[in-house]
Design a protein around this motif. Structure first.
Motif, PDB file in Angstrom:
ATOM      1  N   PRO A 139      17.104   7.142  -9.091  1.00  0.00           N
ATOM      2  CA  PRO A 139      16.464   7.183  -8.689  1.00  0.00           C
ATOM      3  C   PRO A 139      16.037   5.886  -9.962  1.00  0.00           C
ATOM      4  O   PRO A 139      16.391   6.450 -10.836  1.00  0.00           O
ATOM      5  N   VAL A 140      15.248   4.617  -9.493  1.00  0.00           N
ATOM      6  CA  VAL A 140      14.828   3.976 -11.586  1.00  0.00           C
ATOM      7  C   VAL A 140      13.984   4.168 -11.620  1.00  0.00           C
ATOM      8  O   VAL A 140      13.197   5.784 -11.227  1.00  0.00           O
ATOM      9  N   GLY A 141      13.752   4.276 -13.354  1.00  0.00           N
ATOM     10  CA  GLY A 141      12.657   5.254 -13.861  1.00  0.00           C
ATOM     11  C   GLY A 141      11.068   5.361 -13.640  1.00  0.00           C
ATOM     12  O   GLY A 141      10.549   5.320 -13.552  1.00  0.00           O
ATOM     13  N   ARG A 142      10.561   3.238 -13.221  1.00  0.00           N
ATOM     14  CA  ARG A 142       9.663   3.081 -13.083  1.00  0.00           C
ATOM     15  C   ARG A 142       9.543   1.947 -12.303  1.00  0.00           C
ATOM     16  O   ARG A 142      10.075   0.725 -12.188  1.00  0.00           O
ATOM     17  N   VAL A 143       8.722   1.811 -11.695  1.00  0.00           N
ATOM     18  CA  VAL A 143       7.848   0.961 -10.491  1.00  0.00           C
ATOM     19  C   VAL A 143       6.410   0.344 -10.535  1.00  0.00           C
ATOM     20  O   VAL A 143       5.810   1.359 -10.592  1.00  0.00           O
ATOM     21  N   GLY A 144       6.792  -0.470 -10.495  1.00  0.00           N
ATOM     22  CA  GLY A 144       5.048  -1.130  -9.697  1.00  0.00           C
ATOM     23  C   GLY A 144       4.829  -2.067  -8.365  1.00  0.00           C
ATOM     24  O   GLY A 144       5.661  -2.152  -7.853  1.00  0.00           O
ATOM     25  N   LEU A 145       3.661  -1.002  -8.085  1.00  0.00           N
ATOM     26  CA  LEU A 145       3.507  -1.629  -6.908  1.00  0.00           C
ATOM     27  C   LEU A 145       2.027  -2.092  -6.343  1.00  0.00           C
ATOM     28  O   LEU A 145       1.364  -1.577  -6.784  1.00  0.00           O
ATOM     29  N   TYR A 146       2.446  -3.298  -5.340  1.00  0.00           N
ATOM     30  CA  TYR A 146       1.057  -3.381  -5.307  1.00  0.00           C
ATOM     31  C   TYR A 146       0.546  -3.224  -3.581  1.00  0.00           C
ATOM     32  O   TYR A 146       0.962  -3.788  -3.125  1.00  0.00           O
ATOM     33  N   VAL A 147      -0.859  -3.296  -4.103  1.00  0.00           N
ATOM     34  CA  VAL A 147      -1.364  -3.739  -2.471  1.00  0.00           C
ATOM     35  C   VAL A 147      -2.466  -4.941  -2.930  1.00  0.00           C
ATOM     36  O   VAL A 147      -3.225  -4.801  -3.623  1.00  0.00           O
ATOM     37  N   PRO A 148      -2.529  -5.925  -1.979  1.00  0.00           N
ATOM     38  CA  PRO A 148      -2.904  -6.493  -1.212  1.00  0.00           C
ATOM     39  C   PRO A 148      -5.116  -6.707  -1.153  1.00  0.00           C
ATOM     40  O   PRO A 148      -5.059  -5.472  -0.637  1.00  0.00           O
ATOM     41  N   GLY A 149      -5.409  -7.730  -1.394  1.00  0.00           N
ATOM     42  CA  GLY A 149      -6.665  -7.110  -0.863  1.00  0.00           C
ATOM     43  C   GLY A 149      -7.217  -8.075   0.174  1.00  0.00           C
ATOM     44  O   GLY A 149      -6.152  -9.100   0.872  1.00  0.00           O
ATOM     45  N   GLY A 150      -8.140  -9.005  -0.619  1.00  0.00           N
ATOM     46  CA  GLY A 150      -8.859 -10.046   0.421  1.00  0.00           C
ATOM     47  C   GLY A 150      -9.509  -9.670   1.506  1.00  0.00           C
ATOM     48  O   GLY A 150     -10.231  -9.518   1.311  1.00  0.00           O
ATOM     49  N   LEU A 151      -8.239 -10.227   2.819  1.00  0.00           N
ATOM     50  CA  LEU A 151      -9.941 -10.538   3.780  1.00  0.00           C
ATOM     51  C   LEU A 151      -9.677  -8.779   4.553  1.00  0.00           C
ATOM     52  O   LEU A 151     -10.791  -8.552   5.586  1.00  0.00           O
ATOM     53  N   ALA A 152      -9.030  -8.052   3.979  1.00  0.00           N
ATOM     54  CA  ALA A 152      -8.927  -6.596   5.283  1.00  0.00           C
ATOM     55  C   ALA A 152      -8.432  -5.410   3.419  1.00  0.00           C
ATOM     56  O   ALA A 152      -8.323  -6.253   2.591  1.00  0.00           O
ATOM     57  N   VAL A 153      -8.949  -4.548   4.186  1.00  0.00           N
ATOM     58  CA  VAL A 153      -8.594  -3.266   2.997  1.00  0.00           C
ATOM     59  C   VAL A 153      -7.075  -3.125   3.235  1.00  0.00           C
ATOM     60  O   VAL A 153      -7.345  -2.639   4.326  1.00  0.00           O
ATOM     61  N   TYR A 154      -5.943  -2.934   2.652  1.00  0.00           N
ATOM     62  CA  TYR A 154      -4.556  -1.781   2.886  1.00  0.00           C
ATOM     63  C   TYR A 154      -4.896  -0.575   2.331  1.00  0.00           C
ATOM     64  O   TYR A 154      -3.602  -0.383   1.753  1.00  0.00           O
ATOM     65  N   PRO A 155      -5.850   0.825   2.438  1.00  0.00           N
ATOM     66  CA  PRO A 155      -4.948   1.967   2.308  1.00  0.00           C
ATOM     67  C   PRO A 155      -3.640   2.086   2.761  1.00  0.00           C
ATOM     68  O   PRO A 155      -3.137   2.704   2.334  1.00  0.00           O
ATOM     69  N   SER A 156      -3.574   1.866   3.920  1.00  0.00           N
ATOM     70  CA  SER A 156      -2.391   2.028   4.396  1.00  0.00           C
ATOM     71  C   SER A 156      -0.629   1.616   3.697  1.00  0.00           C
ATOM     72  O   SER A 156       0.111   1.767   3.114  1.00  0.00           O
ATOM     73  N   SER A 157      -1.422   0.104   3.289  1.00  0.00           N
ATOM     74  CA  SER A 157       0.291  -0.094   2.168  1.00  0.00           C
ATOM     75  C   SER A 157      -0.155   0.651   0.676  1.00  0.00           C
ATOM     76  O   SER A 157       0.909   0.480   0.060  1.00  0.00           O
ATOM     77  N   VAL A 158      -0.808   1.096   0.281  1.00  0.00           N
ATOM     78  CA  VAL A 158      -1.066   1.793  -0.347  1.00  0.00           C
ATOM     79  C   VAL A 158       0.757   3.406  -0.093  1.00  0.00           C
ATOM     80  O   VAL A 158       1.205   3.795  -0.827  1.00  0.00           O
ATOM     81  N   ILE A 159      -0.163   3.903   1.186  1.00  0.00           N
ATOM     82  CA  ILE A 159       1.319   5.073   1.570  1.00  0.00           C
ATOM     83  C   ILE A 159       2.607   4.599   1.806  1.00  0.00           C
ATOM     84  O   ILE A 159       3.587   5.179   1.561  1.00  0.00           O
ATOM     85  N   PRO A 382       3.185   0.063  19.534  1.00  0.00           N
ATOM     86  CA  PRO A 382       2.711  -1.194  19.523  1.00  0.00           C
ATOM     87  C   PRO A 382       3.260  -1.317  18.066  1.00  0.00           C
ATOM     88  O   PRO A 382       2.649  -0.294  16.793  1.00  0.00           O
ATOM     89  N   VAL A 383       2.715  -2.535  17.198  1.00  0.00           N
ATOM     90  CA  VAL A 383       3.080  -2.819  16.067  1.00  0.00           C
ATOM     91  C   VAL A 383       1.800  -1.604  14.810  1.00  0.00           C
ATOM     92  O   VAL A 383       1.820  -1.325  13.619  1.00  0.00           O
ATOM     93  N   SER A 384       0.283  -1.820  15.996  1.00  0.00           N
ATOM     94  CA  SER A 384      -0.830  -1.030  14.726  1.00  0.00           C
ATOM     95  C   SER A 384       0.039   0.839  14.706  1.00  0.00           C
ATOM     96  O   SER A 384      -0.101   1.010  13.949  1.00  0.00           O
ATOM     97  N   LEU A 385       1.043   1.233  15.705  1.00  0.00           N
ATOM     98  CA  LEU A 385       1.663   2.028  15.377  1.00  0.00           C
ATOM     99  C   LEU A 385       2.357   2.547  14.114  1.00  0.00           C
ATOM    100  O   LEU A 385       1.801   2.932  13.204  1.00  0.00           O
ATOM    101  N   GLY A 386       2.697   1.188  13.970  1.00  0.00           N
ATOM    102  CA  GLY A 386       3.896   1.238  12.144  1.00  0.00           C
ATOM    103  C   GLY A 386       2.441   1.110  11.537  1.00  0.00           C
ATOM    104  O   GLY A 386       3.329   1.465  10.418  1.00  0.00           O
ATOM    105  N   ASP A 387       1.661   0.355  11.716  1.00  0.00           N
ATOM    106  CA  ASP A 387       0.627  -0.049  10.287  1.00  0.00           C
ATOM    107  C   ASP A 387       0.837   1.507   9.354  1.00  0.00           C
ATOM    108  O   ASP A 387       0.120   1.060   8.608  1.00  0.00           O
ATOM    109  N   TYR A 388       0.029   2.301  10.657  1.00  0.00           N
ATOM    110  CA  TYR A 388      -0.556   3.382   9.887  1.00  0.00           C
ATOM    111  C   TYR A 388       0.049   4.600  10.127  1.00  0.00           C
ATOM    112  O   TYR A 388      -0.110   5.257   8.885  1.00  0.00           O
ATOM    113  N   CYS A 389       0.674   4.927  11.782  1.00  0.00           N
ATOM    114  CA  CYS A 389       1.119   6.512  11.905  1.00  0.00           C
ATOM    115  C   CYS A 389       2.315   6.538  12.964  1.00  0.00           C
ATOM    116  O   CYS A 389       2.638   7.746  12.958  1.00  0.00           O
TER     117      CYS A 389
END
Length: 457
Positions: A139-159, A382-389
């Motif tokens: 594994p790499v030693g350290r990563v930076g993960l970006y989660v966008p904001g804007g028009l919607a909230v994306y806790p799913s992108s955190v996961i 559907p794509v929304s299945l892949g977006d979340y669960c």
């Protein structure tokens, strides 16, 4: 302005114009297909590049001071240091709606199971007595993960960002998301809660290209400020400025892919349900006015029925104006083809971020697709299945880059390190070949580095 008769409270400021591209009767090359499919004509990477270069230069030269200026200019937030306090993370998790927490926990569980299965095995190959070559995944030693904001909230992108990094065994994980004025300059509390749920305690209120720059180059902490250490890999979706920043820092750090504004393509035949096709096109259009929604079909009747469904469903959806703008843009539309063969060729030329297959024998058709970030098979994927669960990852390549890059996965955070372990007899066995090849390349020192080991014998 028109008012939806189904829902009088919903207003639509523009009529929906889902354009049609007719490729029937035309034999097109791959280059011609790529030119024919719908694509966005909004600001290009070249247009954004100078702005992003200026942001990167400012972050590198002025560190936290520059980040504070960008937070004020872009987000309307006054900021002294972008690190989110541990107490804010804990409070966000404690205040999280139980139903949302349960959903996040289920999504995390499924994503972890799929990610754990992705890790490739180390290999040892014995090429002769005492001649062993190995490949270990580190594994790499350290990563930076970006989660966008804007028009919607994306806790799913955190996961989607965190889980594969953790499955890879990355020891240091930092996360950034834009500051929100309405939440006291911190990222959205649901983003913070998701991070806390995953055990991520290094979170920054930084948005856009400046977050990518901060991760790539790091920011020293003079005057007692906490240092933001540079990372090895930056991942996560975002707008054109985020994608451009990732492209510009690639080489300084690794990146996952250039994930920009979302897109969906649906390959459908006459057996498809128009209401499902329309609903799925709308589901991605509601992300952003520049989101792309494309239908590829050999059925003119289906295309007409989907167009009618789009008008009906778009008029009553919550983000109607955003959806109508996206569906009416040059990046969206229906592509009419002669048959399934041509439809598959169009899909491969388009290389969609998300590709749904709604045809007879959908699994067999899906198996023939070469270029897509993720493929969703049949009416109940559907794509929304892949977006979340679904358990899959929704950080995927866009804008045709799925033709050569992959979605975020465990290997994004791993490096293949080769180990060469030869004994004296094993090296001696191939020494004459090394000397011959070194001579052929006019690099005699390479050969000497071998023969010196056996000199004087």
């Amino acid at each position: 302005m028109t008012i939806s008769p189904e829902n009088p409270a919903t207003t639509v400021t523009a009529s929906l114009d889902f354009r049609s591209i007719d490729l029937r009767g035309r034999a097109l090359s791959l280059a011609e297909l790529r030119a024919a499919v719908p694509r966005a004509q909004h600001q290009t990477v070249a247009d954004a590049e100078q702005k992003v270069l200026d942001i990167i230069a400012a972050v590198r030269s002025r560190g936290f001071a520059a980040l504070g200026e960008f937070a004020l200019a872009f987000d309307g937030v006054e900021q002294s240091h972008p690190r989110v306090p541990a107490a804010a993370l804990a409070e966000a998790l404690d205040s999280l709606d139980p139903a949302v927490r349960s959903a996040l926990e289920e999504s995390i569980s499924r994503a972890r199971r799929f990610a754990a299965a992705q890790r490739p095995a180390d290999v040892d190959v014995e090429l002769g007595d005492g001649a062993v070559v190995s490949q270990n995944w580190v594994p790499v030693g350290r990563v930076g993960l970006y989660v966008p904001g804007g028009l919607a909230v994306y806790p799913s992108s955190v996961i989607m960002n965190v889980v594969p990094a953790q499955a890879a065994g990355v020891p240091s994980v930092a996360l950034a998301s834009p500051p929100q004025k309405e939440f006291g300059g911190l990222p959205h509390p649901t983003i913070l809660a998701a991070a806390a749920l995953l055990g991520i305690d290094e979170v920054y209120a930084i948005g856009g290209a400046q977050a990518v720059a901060a991760f790539a180059y790091g920011i020293p902490g003079p005057g007692g400020e906490e240092t933001l250490e540079p990372v090895d890999v930056v991942t996560g979706p975002g707008n054109i400025f985020v994608a451009t920043a990732k492209r510009l820092v690639k080489g300084v750090v690794g990146i996952d892919s250039e994930a920009g504004t979302t897109e969906i393509a649906i390959l459908a035949d006459a057996t498809a349900r128009p209401d499902l096709v329309a609903a799925d096109l709308i589901s991605q259009a509601e992300h952003d006015p520049k989101a792309a929604s494309v239908l590829v079909t050999d059925s003119a009747e289906l295309a007409a029925a989907v167009d009618a469904e789009l008008k009906r469903q778009a008029a009553r959806t919550k983000h109607s104006e955003r959806v109508v703008t996206a569906l009416s843009g040059p990046q969206s539309g229906v592509v009419l083809v002669d048959n399934l063969e041509q439809g598959i060729a169009v899909c491969d030329a388009y290389a969609a971020e998300h590709l749904e297959i709604m045809t007879a024998d959908a699994p067999a058709v899906a198996a023939r697709i070469r270029n897509a970030g993720a493929i969703f098979v049949g009416d109940y994927s559907p794509v929304s299945l892949g977006d979340y669960c679904a358990g899959s990852n929704h950080v995927l390549p866009t804008s045709g880059t799925a033709a050569f890059s992959s979605g975020l996965n465990v290997t994004t955070f791993l490096r293949a390190v080769q180990l060469i372990n030869y004994s004296r007899p094993a090296l001696e066995e191939v020494s004459r070949h090394i000397v011959s090849l070194a001579g052929a390349e006019d690099l005699p020192g390479h050969g000497d580095a071998v023969t010196i080991r056996f000199a004087g014998e």
